[in-house]
Design a protein around this motif. Structure first.
Motif, short mmCIF file in Angstrom:
data_model
loop_
_atom_site.label_atom_id
_atom_site.label_comp_id
_atom_site.label_asym_id
_atom_site.label_seq_id
_atom_site.Cartn_x
_atom_site.Cartn_y
_atom_site.Cartn_z
N GLU A 312 -4.11 13.00 8.39
CA GLU A 312 -4.29 12.54 7.01
C GLU A 312 -3.99 11.05 6.91
N THR A 313 -4.73 10.43 6.00
CA THR A 313 -4.49 9.02 5.75
C THR A 313 -3.19 8.84 4.95
N VAL A 314 -2.36 7.97 5.44
CA VAL A 314 -1.06 7.74 4.80
C VAL A 314 -1.01 6.30 4.29
N VAL A 315 -0.62 6.17 3.02
CA VAL A 315 -0.48 4.86 2.39
C VAL A 315 0.99 4.58 2.15
N THR A 316 1.46 3.52 2.73
CA THR A 316 2.85 3.11 2.54
C THR A 316 2.87 1.68 2.00
N GLU A 317 4.03 1.23 1.56
CA GLU A 317 4.19 -0.11 1.02
C GLU A 317 5.23 -0.87 1.83
N LYS A 318 4.90 -2.13 2.07
CA LYS A 318 5.81 -3.02 2.77
C LYS A 318 6.34 -4.06 1.78
N ALA A 319 7.63 -4.04 1.59
CA ALA A 319 8.27 -4.92 0.60
C ALA A 319 8.85 -6.14 1.29
N ASP A 320 8.60 -7.29 0.71
CA ASP A 320 9.12 -8.56 1.20
C ASP A 320 9.97 -9.18 0.11
N ILE A 321 11.26 -9.27 0.35
CA ILE A 321 12.22 -9.77 -0.65
C ILE A 321 12.72 -11.14 -0.20
N GLN A 322 12.58 -12.11 -1.12
CA GLN A 322 13.04 -13.46 -0.84
C GLN A 322 14.02 -13.89 -1.93
#
Length: 376
Positions: A312-322
């Protein structure tokens, strides 16, 4: 010496005399009239309100399916006019709008005088432009009728809509009727029933109350006025009505030396506006100001399975905190005894109005700011 030289010397002498007089007898620029800082107790305006109907609209009235009280009001009005509407009769009233009518009854208003009224839509009418207000009783806080309002509305706007598009200028759901209400009864004032009146000052200041009492006593004689508190001054009046009117006319134009107001800083928490009066002073202090900003960026990452793997296609999020923190150097702020010195010291910080709110609060807590902070 010629005639021209003599005339020039005379003009120079007169100019020098006028300048000398201005130096020896300066004009008191801070004098203010009594009626601008105080009001007579009991001599006040009263607010009136009423519920009415506006008719004659061009299809922009209330939708009776969503505002049933409009149809009920029309039925009640028709019954008063001797017209009975069968119960349950559907009424499509596109040219009628339910409104609230407000007015201010000025002091000493007498029956027969005209006052302005403001008309505001109560339902979902699109526009009140071109409408006529039907006779509406205006009541006071005691439930008594003090005025009757009726007339054509003046709406300072225009609008048009067609095919889902709409153009509107200004506000169309409210208007005014100049001289649209007739006073039916007046409000009695106690100033003719008592031998004394009381002046209520706008600000609570004992020095101002004393100056008002002293100025009245100098004009009308000792014992005429007495300061009761920091906000009220009692004044003895003549007996006859005409003498009282002349007496108060003299007092309201009486010049009072304006006392130095209490040091105060007004902060508007909604807009960030800051206002300082002339009495604000600043003690020596050191302030370090810097800003902290946090930036969060979220990027979606899509992971697809290999062909024929039944994954299955999996969608995740990559967070960049500055986190960015600007350094703030320690700035020494000298003592300021004038408003201009305080403004120059605050400008050296280079802070925004929102930052100045926190800086002023910190200065107040440290004892460097000699003023009261008031948030509105």
């Amino acid at each position: 010496m010629t005639t021209t030289d003599r005339l020039l010397r005379l003009l120079i002498t007169l100019a020098f005399a006028a300048a000398s007089a201005a130096l020896w007898w300066p004009v008191d620029a801070q004098a203010i009239r009594l009626k601008e800082i105080a009001s007579v107790q009991g001599v006040r305006s009263n607010q009136l309100v009423g519920y009415g109907l506006v008719v004659g609209l061009d299809g922009t009235g209330d939708q009776t399916t969503q505002t049933p009280f409009t149809a009920q009001s029309v039925q009640a009005m028709l019954q008063q006019l001797g017209i009975s509407v069968p119960a349950g009769t559907p009424m499509q009233l596109k040219n009628v709008a339910a409104v609230l009518v407000t007015a201010t009854l000025p002091p000493f208003a007498q029956p027969g005088q005209a006052i302005d009224v403001a008309v505001s839509s109560l339902g979902n009418a699109k526009s009140l432009r071109g409408g006529t207000l039907i006779a509406t009783p205006l009541k006071g806080a005691d439930g008594q009728i003090y005025a009757m309002a009726q007339g054509n509305l003046l709406v300072g706007g225009a609008g048009a809509s067609a095919g889902g598009s709409k153009v509107q200028i200004n506000h169309l759901s409210a208007g005014r009727v100049p001289n649209g209400a007739t006073v039916e009864r007046g409000v009695p004032t106690p100033w003719m029933q008592q031998p004394f009146i009381q002046y209520d000052l706008q600000a609570d200041d004992f020095n101002t109350a004393r100056q008002v009492a002293d100025a009245i006593n100098r004009l009308k004689g000792a014992g005429t006025a007495e300061a009761l508190s920091g906000r009220s001054v009692s004044v003895k009046l003549p007996d006859s009505p005409g003498a009282r009117v002349a007496f108060l006319a003299d007092l309201e134009n009486l010049n009072i030396d304006r006392a130095t107001p209490a040091a105060k800083v007004i902060i508007n928490a909604r807009t960030g506006s800051i206002v300082l009066n002339q009495s604000v002073t600043l003690g020596p202090c050191a302030v370090a100001h810097g800003s902290l900003s946090v930036t969060i960026n979220s990027t979606p990452v899509i992971s697809q399975p290999a062909p024929l793997s039944q994954g299955e296609t999996v969608v995740t999020e990559k967070a960049d905190i500055q986190i960015n923190q600007q350094p703030g150097s320690l700035i020494q702020m000298p003592a300021g005894s004038k408003l201009t010195d305080v403004v120059k010291a605050l400008n050296t910080l280079g802070a925004t109005p929102q930052d100045l709110v926190a800086i002023l609060q910190a200065m107040k807590a440290a004892g460097a700011l000699q003023a009261d902070l008031e948030v509105i």
